[in-house]
Scaffold this motif. Structure first.
Motif, short mmCIF file in Angstrom:
data_model
loop_
_atom_site.label_atom_id
_atom_site.label_comp_id
_atom_site.label_asym_id
_atom_site.label_seq_id
_atom_site.Cartn_x
_atom_site.Cartn_y
_atom_site.Cartn_z
N ARG A 188 0.85 -1.19 0.00
CA ARG A 188 0.00 0.00 0.00
C ARG A 188 0.89 1.24 0.00
N SER A 189 0.33 2.35 -0.43
CA SER A 189 1.11 3.58 -0.53
C SER A 189 1.22 4.28 0.82
N TRP A 190 2.12 5.25 0.87
CA TRP A 190 2.27 6.04 2.08
C TRP A 190 1.02 6.88 2.32
N LYS A 191 0.29 7.24 1.22
CA LYS A 191 -0.95 7.99 1.38
C LYS A 191 -1.98 7.14 2.13
N TYR A 192 -2.08 5.88 1.74
CA TYR A 192 -3.00 4.98 2.43
C TYR A 192 -2.62 4.87 3.91
N THR A 193 -1.34 4.71 4.17
CA THR A 193 -0.87 4.58 5.55
C THR A 193 -1.21 5.82 6.37
N LEU A 194 -0.99 7.00 5.80
CA LEU A 194 -1.28 8.23 6.54
C LEU A 194 -2.77 8.46 6.73
N VAL A 195 -3.58 8.16 5.72
CA VAL A 195 -5.03 8.35 5.85
C VAL A 195 -5.58 7.37 6.89
N THR A 196 -5.24 6.12 6.77
CA THR A 196 -5.78 5.11 7.69
C THR A 196 -5.18 5.26 9.08
N GLY A 197 -3.87 5.46 9.15
CA GLY A 197 -3.23 5.66 10.45
C GLY A 197 -3.72 6.92 11.13
N GLY A 198 -3.89 7.98 10.37
CA GLY A 198 -4.41 9.23 10.93
C GLY A 198 -5.81 9.06 11.47
N PHE A 199 -6.63 8.30 10.75
CA PHE A 199 -7.98 8.02 11.23
C PHE A 199 -7.94 7.38 12.61
N TRP A 200 -7.09 6.37 12.76
CA TRP A 200 -7.05 5.66 14.04
C TRP A 200 -6.41 6.51 15.15
N ILE A 201 -5.48 7.36 14.80
CA ILE A 201 -4.92 8.26 15.82
C ILE A 201 -6.01 9.19 16.34
N VAL A 202 -6.79 9.77 15.45
CA VAL A 202 -7.88 10.65 15.87
C VAL A 202 -8.92 9.86 16.67
N CYS A 203 -9.25 8.66 16.21
CA CYS A 203 -10.22 7.83 16.94
C CYS A 203 -9.70 7.50 18.34
N PHE A 204 -8.44 7.10 18.45
CA PHE A 204 -7.88 6.78 19.76
C PHE A 204 -7.92 7.99 20.69
N MET A 205 -7.67 9.18 20.13
CA MET A 205 -7.71 10.40 20.95
C MET A 205 -9.12 10.62 21.49
N ILE A 206 -10.10 10.54 20.63
CA ILE A 206 -11.48 10.76 21.07
C ILE A 206 -11.93 9.66 22.02
N MET A 207 -11.61 8.43 21.68
CA MET A 207 -11.98 7.31 22.54
C MET A 207 -11.33 7.44 23.91
N GLY A 208 -10.04 7.74 23.93
CA GLY A 208 -9.33 7.91 25.19
C GLY A 208 -9.91 9.03 26.02
N GLY A 209 -10.27 10.13 25.35
CA GLY A 209 -10.88 11.25 26.06
C GLY A 209 -12.21 10.88 26.69
N ILE A 210 -13.05 10.20 25.95
CA ILE A 210 -14.35 9.78 26.46
C ILE A 210 -14.18 8.83 27.64
N ILE A 211 -13.34 7.83 27.47
CA ILE A 211 -13.16 6.81 28.50
C ILE A 211 -12.60 7.42 29.77
N CYS A 212 -11.61 8.28 29.63
CA CYS A 212 -10.95 8.85 30.80
C CYS A 212 -11.84 9.86 31.53
N ALA A 213 -12.66 10.60 30.79
CA ALA A 213 -13.49 11.64 31.40
C ALA A 213 -14.72 11.09 32.10
N MET A 214 -15.23 9.97 31.61
CA MET A 214 -16.47 9.43 32.19
C MET A 214 -16.14 8.57 33.40
N LYS A 215 -16.47 9.09 34.56
CA LYS A 215 -16.15 8.39 35.81
C LYS A 215 -17.27 7.48 36.24
#
Length: 160
Positions: free
Chosen positions: A133-160
């Motif tokens: 796969r191309s580096w574009k694919y890697t950046l688009v897909t990897g970037g998606f999961w980085i953003v998802c992990f950030m939002i997921m981590g924020g939700i999980i950590c904030a909800m007590k």
């Protein structure tokens, strides 16, 4: 400390919201389609109920692990073997002092970012190398999961 299944479910569902935006043709969807060889015609033949359903199941698995990476207090539970009933008084004192420390969306998003950058992106990148796969694919897909992990981590950590 108990597992907050509502937070895990909301975190898992957040990946669908991010995906609807991220993979929109006006954002990164066009690049992703070109890099994967996907066409609108081939996408129409997919079982979207199964795809979205399994996406939520997989995201729930991710959220289950992210809670241990974003909530520091799970480390204290691990130190006593997970059985709070047999913990020494020092555990109760520690949790009394630090039970809610670093339990914010911002802190969870930070740990989510680090997890996405140093866990998800290397997994995506390694697969992309072997799949040619191309580096574009890697950046688009990897970037998606980085953003998802950030939002997921924020939700999980904030909800007590």
């Amino acid at each position: 400390m108990e597992i907050n299944f509502l937070a895990l479910l909301l975190a898992a569902l957040s990946t669908l919201v991010v995906g609807f935006i991220w993979y929109n043709p006006k954002v990164f969807g066009g690049i992703w389609m070109r890099e994967t060889g996907m066409t609108e015609e081939s996408a129409k033949g997919a079982n979207m109920v199964m795809i979205f359903g399994m996406s939520v199941v997989y995201a729930f698995f991710i959220s289950f692990v992210l809670q241990f990476l974003t909530i520091h207090q799970f480390g204290a539970i691990g130190m006593i073997g997970g059985d709070i009933e047999h913990a020494k008084p020092s555990y109760a004192a520690f949790m009394g002092d630090y039970g809610d420390a670093f339990r914010s969306f911002k802190h969870g998003a930070l740990h989510g970012f680090m997890s996405g950058l140093f866990l998800a992106l290397p997994v995506i990148g390694t697969n992309a190398l072997y799949e040619r796969r191309s580096w574009k694919y890697t950046l688009v897909t990897g970037g998606f999961w980085i953003v998802c992990f950030m939002i997921m981590g924020g939700i999980i950590c904030a909800m007590k």
